[in-house]
Design an enzyme around this catalytic site. Sequence first.
Site, mmCIF file in Angstrom:
data_model
loop_
_atom_site.group_PDB
_atom_site.id
_atom_site.type_symbol
_atom_site.label_atom_id
_atom_site.label_comp_id
_atom_site.label_asym_id
_atom_site.label_seq_id
_atom_site.Cartn_x
_atom_site.Cartn_y
_atom_site.Cartn_z
ATOM 1 N N THR A 97 0.808 -1.082 0.180
ATOM 2 C CA THR A 97 0.109 0.047 0.079
ATOM 3 C C THR A 97 0.885 1.188 0.030
ATOM 4 O OG1 THR A 97 -1.812 -1.069 1.090
ATOM 5 C CG2 THR A 97 -1.779 1.258 1.156
ATOM 6 N N LYS A 172 -7.483 1.485 -3.299
ATOM 7 C CA LYS A 172 -7.180 1.326 -1.824
ATOM 8 C C LYS A 172 -7.341 2.438 -1.150
ATOM 9 C CE LYS A 172 -5.674 -1.108 1.638
ATOM 10 N NZ LYS A 172 -4.082 -1.580 1.792
ATOM 11 N N LYS A 240 0.023 5.726 8.326
ATOM 12 C CA LYS A 240 0.663 5.664 7.016
ATOM 13 C C LYS A 240 -0.117 5.725 5.721
ATOM 14 C CE LYS A 240 1.747 2.423 4.525
ATOM 15 N NZ LYS A 240 1.806 1.476 3.668
#
Length: 290
Positions: A97, A172, A240
């Site tokens: 990711t 995502k 993050k």
Amino acid sequence: MTTAAFIGLGVMGYPMAGHLANAGLTVRVWNRTAAKSEQWAREYSGTGCSTIGEAVKDADVVLTCVGADRDLKAVYEGEEGILAGAAPGAVLVDHTTASAGIAEYLAEAARNKGMGFIDAPVSGGQQGAENGKLTIMCGGSEADYAKVQPVMAHYSRALNLMGPAGSGQKTKMVNQIAIAGLVQGLSEALHFAEQAGLDVARVVDVISKGAAQSWQMENRSGTMIAGEFEHGFAVDWMRKDLGICLEEARKVNASLPVAALVDQFYADVQAMGGKRWDTSSLIQRLRKFR
């Protein structure tokens, strides 16, 4: 595609590479900590490699699952990196990711080397990786996707091409934005039930049969009620991811007020010592500050 190199054997990559070995592919693995590669090779039918070059040489598909943009640059670039060691015609698949920008950058770099590239972030967490039931969101060309789709199918339950390079990462981001608001809403609901003196487990049993039902409610409400968070997707990683979402939102002129607020709530959880707690630990912040 019968020969796969897997770079990065964290809680996700380790079982994902294992599914490929169990499916009969020839699998070579590399991890920054060599002991992890050796451990994997003892557990599965495959080869632990001491260098990236050794792992990716002549591989049909090279898969990566590392931490963030900087980690991707570290394994892809340089004389010992994937781009230097993989063969022309290979397809590079990144399950990290990361930002859409790094996906677009790596796709262009791969094209210049005669390789394909698919950005393919996953959703489903460690449990999904271990059970081979991840949701995978892909970006890249239809031709490259068609080549590697059967490989990724060994550890996925849903697998879709969303558009050109970077589209997987952007999808995502949508996933993480939705989860952030949902977990905060569930945390507030359970906290309210506690403060109102209700039997919280019974409340969940009732409302989970209606419009309030969600994956988070089904899979996390019990541990949230019990105050157990030593599992699942860590707060550090969620922050993050939300940072990536907020940065991309500025680029595309999208307004994410709830995501930005929840990101700060997660900062509070980090300050409470919950850096490695599951994302459902947002409820602990409410309990502390009530």
